[in-house]
Design a protein around this motif. Structure first.
Motif, short mmCIF file in Angstrom:
data_model
loop_
_atom_site.label_atom_id
_atom_site.label_comp_id
_atom_site.label_asym_id
_atom_site.label_seq_id
_atom_site.Cartn_x
_atom_site.Cartn_y
_atom_site.Cartn_z
N GLY A 88 0.78 -1.23 0.00
CA GLY A 88 0.00 0.00 0.00
C GLY A 88 0.81 1.29 0.00
O GLY A 88 0.23 2.37 0.01
N GLU A 89 2.13 1.19 0.01
CA GLU A 89 2.97 2.40 -0.06
C GLU A 89 3.09 2.80 -1.53
O GLU A 89 3.91 2.24 -2.25
N ARG A 90 2.27 3.73 -1.95
CA ARG A 90 2.16 4.05 -3.37
C ARG A 90 2.62 5.47 -3.72
O ARG A 90 2.39 5.95 -4.82
N ASP A 91 3.29 6.15 -2.80
CA ASP A 91 3.75 7.51 -3.02
C ASP A 91 5.01 7.46 -3.90
O ASP A 91 6.09 7.08 -3.44
N ARG A 92 4.85 7.85 -5.17
CA ARG A 92 5.97 7.82 -6.11
C ARG A 92 7.11 8.74 -5.66
O ARG A 92 8.27 8.49 -5.95
N LEU A 94 8.36 8.91 -2.78
CA LEU A 94 9.29 8.12 -1.96
C LEU A 94 10.25 7.33 -2.83
O LEU A 94 11.44 7.21 -2.50
N LEU A 95 9.76 6.81 -3.95
CA LEU A 95 10.62 6.07 -4.88
C LEU A 95 11.64 7.01 -5.51
O LEU A 95 12.84 6.71 -5.56
N VAL A 96 11.20 8.16 -5.95
CA VAL A 96 12.10 9.17 -6.53
C VAL A 96 13.15 9.59 -5.49
O VAL A 96 14.34 9.73 -5.81
N SER A 97 12.72 9.75 -4.26
CA SER A 97 13.63 10.13 -3.18
C SER A 97 14.76 9.12 -3.00
O SER A 97 15.89 9.51 -2.70
N CYS A 98 14.47 7.85 -3.20
CA CYS A 98 15.52 6.82 -3.07
C CYS A 98 16.68 7.09 -4.02
O CYS A 98 17.85 7.01 -3.61
N TYR A 99 16.38 7.41 -5.27
CA TYR A 99 17.44 7.68 -6.25
C TYR A 99 18.16 8.99 -5.94
O TYR A 99 19.40 9.04 -5.98
N ARG A 100 17.42 10.02 -5.60
CA ARG A 100 18.04 11.31 -5.27
C ARG A 100 18.94 11.20 -4.04
O ARG A 100 20.06 11.71 -4.02
N ARG A 101 18.42 10.57 -2.99
CA ARG A 101 19.19 10.43 -1.75
C ARG A 101 20.43 9.56 -1.97
O ARG A 101 21.50 9.87 -1.44
N ALA A 102 20.30 8.48 -2.75
CA ALA A 102 21.46 7.63 -3.01
C ALA A 102 22.54 8.42 -3.75
O ALA A 102 23.73 8.29 -3.44
N LEU A 103 22.15 9.24 -4.72
CA LEU A 103 23.13 10.06 -5.43
C LEU A 103 23.74 11.11 -4.50
O LEU A 103 24.94 11.42 -4.59
N SER A 104 22.95 11.66 -3.60
CA SER A 104 23.46 12.62 -2.63
C SER A 104 24.49 11.97 -1.71
O SER A 104 25.55 12.55 -1.43
N PHE A 116 22.93 0.93 -9.61
CA PHE A 116 21.62 0.81 -8.98
C PHE A 116 20.90 -0.43 -9.45
O PHE A 116 20.94 -0.77 -10.64
N PRO A 117 20.12 -1.06 -8.57
CA PRO A 117 19.09 -2.00 -9.04
C PRO A 117 17.85 -1.15 -9.33
O PRO A 117 17.85 0.06 -9.08
N LEU A 118 16.80 -1.76 -9.82
CA LEU A 118 15.52 -1.05 -9.93
C LEU A 118 14.84 -1.17 -8.57
O LEU A 118 14.39 -2.25 -8.19
N ILE A 119 14.81 -0.09 -7.86
CA ILE A 119 14.29 -0.07 -6.50
C ILE A 119 12.78 -0.28 -6.50
O ILE A 119 12.06 0.31 -7.30
N SER A 120 12.34 -1.15 -5.61
CA SER A 120 10.92 -1.48 -5.39
C SER A 120 10.27 -2.28 -6.51
O SER A 120 9.09 -2.61 -6.44
N ALA A 131 8.54 1.94 -12.47
CA ALA A 131 9.80 1.82 -11.73
C ALA A 131 10.98 2.21 -12.62
O ALA A 131 11.88 2.94 -12.19
N VAL A 132 10.95 1.76 -13.87
CA VAL A 132 12.01 2.12 -14.83
C VAL A 132 11.97 3.61 -15.10
O VAL A 132 13.01 4.29 -15.09
N ASP A 133 10.78 4.16 -15.34
CA ASP A 133 10.66 5.59 -15.62
C ASP A 133 11.15 6.43 -14.44
O ASP A 133 11.89 7.40 -14.63
N ALA A 134 10.76 6.06 -13.23
CA ALA A 134 11.18 6.81 -12.05
C ALA A 134 12.71 6.79 -11.92
O ALA A 134 13.33 7.82 -11.63
N ALA A 135 13.31 5.63 -12.15
CA ALA A 135 14.77 5.51 -12.04
C ALA A 135 15.48 6.39 -13.07
O ALA A 135 16.31 7.23 -12.72
N VAL A 136 15.14 6.20 -14.33
CA VAL A 136 15.84 6.91 -15.41
C VAL A 136 15.59 8.42 -15.33
O VAL A 136 16.53 9.21 -15.38
#
Length: 169
Positions: A88-92, A94-104, A116-120, A131-136
């Motif tokens: 039920g965690e559907r806030d995109r 949060l997914l975008v934040s994973c990539y930004r925070r990892a790069l930070s 990176f793997p494809l997160i989530s 998931a692919v779109d959010a990552a790229v």
């Protein structure tokens, strides 16, 4: 700061020779299945020991932090907790934040290359195309000092999806 070179790689993330490997972790930061389990197995007990020391209370969804890479062919593991779509965690965001925070975190460490793997997108059930779109999209839009970013897929079908999305820009 610049935009990194982004490539799709078909293979095992634990075999990537980069400065930092990103782990799709869970909030407890004590290992798990999928990418998380593979990274902990390949990295050895030092990765778990560092997780326990650095993250005694775990890590929040969307956040990232680093540990040693242990026996992996990288210097660091950057752990990030993706949202569990199946739960039920559907806030995109949060997914975008994973990539930004990892790069930070990679920038804080001085990492020039990251995988990176494809997160989530695995057991957490995030719809694969999104998931692919959010990552790229996030990686390409994030200012970073990292020069090389790889998105590593374990299966050919996902690898082709990532390649197509990178080619689309």
């Amino acid at each position: 700061m610049n935009r990194p070179t982004l490539t799709a790689v078909l293979g095992d993330i634990t075999a990537q020779r980069v400065d930092a490997i990103v782990n799709a972790a869970n909030t407890a930061m004590r290992g798990g299945g999928g990418v998380d389990g593979a990274i902990h197995r390949a990295g050895g007990p030092e990765v778990l020991a560092d997780c326990i020391r650095r993250f005694p209370d775990g890590l929040a969804t969307g956040d990232a932090g680093w540990t040693t890479a242990g026996a992996l062919p990288a210097t660091w593991v950057i752990h990030t907790v993706g949202p569990n779509h199946s739960a039920g965690e559907r806030d995109r965001g949060l997914l975008v934040s994973c990539y930004r925070r990892a790069l930070s975190v990679a920038d804080e460490l001085g990492a020039a290359s990251i995988a990176f793997p494809l997160i989530s997108a695995g057991v957490y059930g995030w719809p694969k195309d999104d998931a692919v779109d959010a990552a790229v999209a996030t990686i390409l839009a994030t200012e970073t000092a990292v020069d090389e970013v790889r998105i590593v897929s374990f299966d050919a079908a996902m690898h082709e999806r990532v390649q197509r999305r990178i080619a689309a820009g």
